[in-house]
Scaffold this motif. Sequence first.
Motif, short mmCIF file in Angstrom:
data_model
loop_
_atom_site.label_atom_id
_atom_site.label_comp_id
_atom_site.label_asym_id
_atom_site.label_seq_id
_atom_site.Cartn_x
_atom_site.Cartn_y
_atom_site.Cartn_z
N PHE B 355 11.44 20.98 5.20
CA PHE B 355 12.07 22.30 5.20
C PHE B 355 12.08 22.91 3.80
O PHE B 355 12.28 22.22 2.82
CB PHE B 355 13.54 22.21 5.65
N ALA B 357 13.70 25.89 0.98
CA ALA B 357 15.06 26.10 0.46
C ALA B 357 15.92 26.97 1.38
O ALA B 357 17.08 26.66 1.63
CB ALA B 357 14.99 26.72 -0.93
N LYS B 360 17.01 25.06 4.46
CA LYS B 360 18.06 24.09 4.11
C LYS B 360 19.40 24.79 3.93
O LYS B 360 20.43 24.33 4.43
CB LYS B 360 17.69 23.33 2.83
N ARG B 361 19.38 25.92 3.21
CA ARG B 361 20.62 26.65 2.98
C ARG B 361 21.28 27.04 4.30
O ARG B 361 22.47 26.85 4.50
CB ARG B 361 20.29 27.93 2.18
N VAL B 363 20.72 25.81 7.38
CA VAL B 363 21.11 24.63 8.18
C VAL B 363 22.43 24.09 7.66
O VAL B 363 23.32 23.72 8.43
CB VAL B 363 19.99 23.56 8.16
N LEU B 364 22.58 24.06 6.34
CA LEU B 364 23.82 23.56 5.74
C LEU B 364 25.00 24.46 6.12
O LEU B 364 26.07 23.98 6.52
CB LEU B 364 23.70 23.46 4.22
#
Lengths: 93, 482
Positions: B355, B357, B360-361, B363-364
């Motif tokens: 993934f 950036a 990821k951001r 999903v977090l």
Amino acid sequence: MAGFDIDRVAHLARLDLTAEERELFGSQLETIVAYVERISQLDVEGLPATLHGHSVNNIFRADVPVEGLPTEVATANAPERIEDEIRMPRVVE
Amino acid sequence: MKDFCKMTLTEAVAGLRAGTFTSVELVRALIEAMEASQSTIHAYVTIDGEGALKAAEEADRRRAAGEDLPLLGVPIAIKDNMNVVGQPCTASSHILEGYTAPYDATVIAKLRAAGAIFLGRTNMDEFALGSTTQTSYFGPTENPVARGCIPGGSSGGSAAAVGGDLALAALGSDTGGSIRQPASHCGIVGVKPTYGRVSRYGIVACASSLDQVGPMTKTVEDAALLMNVISGRDPMDATSLDEPVPDYTQAWVGADAQKPLAGMVLGIPAEYYGEGLDPEVRARIEEAKARAVALGATLKELSLPHTAYGIPTYYICMTAEISANLARFDGVRYGLRVPCDDVIEQYKRTRAEGFGAEVKRRVLLGTFVLSSGYYDAYYNRAQKVRTLIRRDFEAAFAQCDLLLAPVTPEPAWPLGVYQNDPIRNYLSDVLTVGVNLAGCCAIALPAGTTAEGKPVGVQLIGPNFGEMMLFKAAKALELPRA
């Protein structure tokens, strides 16, 4: 605002983060969470939730078998296979 | 005869039907233009020249044998998040590099049954998360009209392909503006259909309660033609609704020649004309309003009072769904795997490498708003605010037929700017996310350009299944093509 625990969230999300990512995302997400927090200004007591774009629910189909993808097609994209099975690391002790 | 690449979809269909040219000639010209532009515009992730030419030969044979279908031999560009059997489908992500689609998405099956040819897969923000197409693993796409600028996103490749005459028409997907915003930035037409109008089966899921597939075209008529083909109930998507599919190309037929919008009330939502609106964008929208009045419409000032809560609500609902939908990318059944002896570690390493950036951001963030202790304060509450936003639109449509508004607060900005400022990027969706949260339909169409020549779009928003009205108004407001 409640504290944003980047390590806890990253573990839940099954994501390894580098030290730089941990720092960058940690601070960016704190800012974003503080921003979305503004929905707490609204009184939503007693309001129903909107789960998707329309209110139609419980769609059924006849319970009859249908043709699916053949196993070899369904598994063709797997990173590691043994015949028509997908290979994974051991998950039981 | 007109340059093949500059043709509209409708002109291409007519030319093929009349035998003025063949599908092979058309496809060959497009492939040549597409390949030549890859090092600059980069609208496509992959081009299937060989497959498309073979399909074109077959279409020409079928036509010679007397067959006729709505799109026989007509090439359509497809966003890289829709499964076309035998072609790659990466959603512009490293984690899906090398994946080959084992089946057709329903929209693809419908286009195929109508005779269409799939010649290339358009670039996009990774997993449709973004509004610039700069989060693509395969590199950004450049705006073909406002050179040096973003094409918008996430369907930026589709918009650039159509706006840059590298496709006759394309499909995109719209979760929070991903069809309308790039259409606006590239000077083309884009439709976000009513939620449930078009099947989502076989589309790489972004946020399932918000996603819709729609056409991106050079003209309103072309968009109506594609909507005729892709709309309708699909047993494979339980959220697709069994509503009749009218002939959208008849939407404007019979309208008064001088006053086609006579009797139509267009709502002007005050919150969509706020301080952040670029003066040149505002000027083009004011011109569109004046044209609407000249064409017989009545304008009505009204309010969508919860507009300011649209972005926070959207970024909670959408990221929550993203985090759940993207859990399937675990290196087990398809895509990238970073091998490891421990299964949880394997998931974590695979996803870390696969993934980008922005994925990821989000999903977090989505994982956080769904996590124990925070679920009620964020996800549950956002779904209730979503009800308030939906009711805003319902109340507006009790007073008017359609809403008229800008698509984006500002024209396309230079590539590379704002990349490390997620909130800045999220705020650019402020005029489009409400439509997805409410589930209604909307169209973006060209409204002129800035002094610098950057395209500006105008948005018409309709109630659920109000596409006929949308097309009628859009056809009347459409500017002549250059």
